[in-house]
Write an enzyme that holds these catalytic residues in place. Structure first.
Site, PDB file in Angstrom:
ATOM      1  N   ASP A 160       0.477 -57.708   3.433  1.00  0.00           N
ATOM      2  CA  ASP A 160       0.175 -57.615   4.861  1.00  0.00           C
ATOM      3  C   ASP A 160       1.404 -57.106   5.606  1.00  0.00           C
ATOM      4  OD1 ASP A 160       1.390 -60.199   4.240  1.00  0.00           O
ATOM      5  OD2 ASP A 160       1.145 -60.656   6.363  1.00  0.00           O
TER       6      ASP A 160
ATOM      7  N   GLU B  94       1.620 -63.204   4.822  1.00  0.00           N
ATOM      8  CA  GLU B  94       2.977 -63.715   4.969  1.00  0.00           C
ATOM      9  C   GLU B  94       3.486 -63.563   6.395  1.00  0.00           C
ATOM     10  OE1 GLU B  94       7.337 -63.758   5.071  1.00  0.00           O
ATOM     11  OE2 GLU B  94       6.037 -62.054   5.539  1.00  0.00           O
TER      12      GLU B  94
END
Length: 447
Positions: free
Chosen positions: A89, A151
């Site tokens: 991400d 994250e």
């Protein structure tokens, strides 16, 4: 080494194209963003892993987070186990007018790929995949792969490892969410500060009041909040909150004031905050930053006493201090401050602990030589002001595992900022270093 270098060189054009495919996917896992691109990035990485010869690709589903990609690549009998971590991400692009190239249109210029996530952390996902390709999917160690998908926003995965330590059992971990202090200078990050936030607010009036008719005696919420925030630092910019651990950095201190100014774009003559070395202030001391405030804009402002004000405060915590303990200290400080006799409301957010590595084991011995050979220079050890809360969770789950933080990013890559970029040669050397590390670590453990 020359054979490995030739093999990686032959792989690089395809690895760069795969990186561009990933960067083109706006895999932002923040609340309010479309979830489909996050899942598209997940699916592409699974495809790339399988193409690299990884047969055992799984998916760990936890509530309120993106799927975690898991895989195991068996090594020879008796070989050590190494866990590989990265995340797929990315941060939002922010104000796209500040970008010199479109954030999700990966653009290669003079050996550099520009785009959101090109460095953080898709370069390191690609480095792991490149290492697998360079070994034809047959590593000299057993590999456990963990690629996270949330994250940047924060995830319950941070605390998951301690609930299932057997899943993460290994001898060493390569946490590839970091990189070199500058391109060409091999770097281990051996300390991470912890991270937490608090939100402080107050209301003084039911609604705005005319600043001429009421200003003076009427309590201005914004002025009161500014007075409270000003107590968080002394007059030299040092954090002034009791109970926050603040030590002298004892490792390498490769950044001086001038270099820090250059890296941060701070004009000569502009004072820096605080005392001590840059390393003291960045890596082993606390930092408090006001990251947001709810205040009226200057353009269109009305002449009124502000009835309400709010600020979010980010606290970076010494690697060995509990983030919750540090948060408590800041909350206690703010609750004790009563600007003009007014009570503040302080709310806590999540708290993630920092980490300090033990660097004397066989994995570090093997990795130092691997980085030395890959970059042709002696590796250095630095701290990081950034936080990766999962690292603390992994350490708690598998306390005997050596944890190595290195990768293809660098401190000038503009992660979390406009014009993020990664140097292609840093990816190349990271792939070489990983493969070299696996072979040296396996040989050392089995000798």
């Amino acid at each position: 080494m020359s054979e490995l270098t030739d093999r990686v060189d032959a792989l690089m054009p395809r690895l760069v194209e795969d990186l561009k495919r990933l960067v083109a996917i706006p895999s932002i896992a923040f609340e309010g963003f479309d979830r489909a691109p996050v899942l598209a990035a997940h699916d592409l990485i699974v495809e790339l892993l399988r193409d690299a010869g990884v047969a055992d690709v799984g998916r760990l589903e936890l509530p309120d987070t993106a799927p975690i990609i898991t895989a195991t690549v068996p090594g020879p009998p008796g070989a050590p186990t190494v866990l590989l971590y990265a995340h797929y991400d990315v941060q939002p692009a922010g104000d796209e007018a500040l970008w010199q190239t479109p954030p999700f249109t990966p653009t290669e210029i003079d050996g550099v790929v520009h785009g959101r996530g090109a460095a953080d952390d898709k370069s390191n996902v690609i480095a792991h995949i490149g290492a697998l390709r360079a070994m034809d999917g047959r590593p000299p160690v057993t590999l456990k792969i963990v690629f996270e998908g949330q994250e940047e926003w924060g995830s319950p995965f941070d605390g998951y490892p301690v609930t299932d330590p057997g899943f993460f059992a290994c001898d060493a971990m390569v946490i590839a969410d970091m990189g070199n202090i500058e391109p060409g200078r091999p770097t281990f990050t051996t300390a991470l500060r912890g991270d937490t936030e608090v939100t402080v607010s107050l209301r003084t009036l039911p609604e705005p009041k005319h600043s001429g008719e009421f200003g003076g005696p009427a309590p201005d919420a914004l002025i009161a909040l500014i007075h409270a925030l000003a107590t968080l630092h002394d007059d030299r910019g040092n954090v002034a909150v009791a109970g926050l651990r603040d030590d002298t950095w004892t490792g390498a201190a490769p950044i001086d004031d001038d270099e820090f100014r250059r890296m941060a774009g701070i004009a000569p003559g502009t004072p820096l905050f605080g005392d001590g070395t840059i390393a003291d202030r960045l890596w082993s001391g606390p930092a408090i930053t006001v990251v947001g405030m709810d205040v009226p804009k200057v353009d269109g402002a009305v002449l009124a006493v502000n009835p309400y004000a709010r600020a979010m405060i980010n606290i970076r915590v010494h690697p060995l201090q509990s983030a919750a303990e540090a948060q408590d200290a800041v909350v206690a400080h703010l609750e004790s401050i009563k600007p003009f006799g007014l009570e503040l409301t302080v709310e806590r957010s999540d708290a993630g602990n920092g980490f300090e590595a033990t660097t004397t084991g066989p994995a570090y011995v093997a990795a130092r030589e691997a980085l030395r050979r890959a970059w042709g220079a002696e590796p250095i050890e630095v701290g990081s002001g950034g936080a990766i809360p999962l690292v603390s969770g992994l350490h708690d789950a598998v306390p005997t595992a050596e944890i190595l933080l290195f990768g293809a990013e660098d401190m000038q890559c503009n992660l979390h900022a406009p014009n993020e970029r990664v140097v292609i040669d840093e990816i190349r050397r990271t792939v070489i270093a990983m493969v070299e590390f696996f072979h040296r670590y396996a040989a050392g453990q089995q000798s």
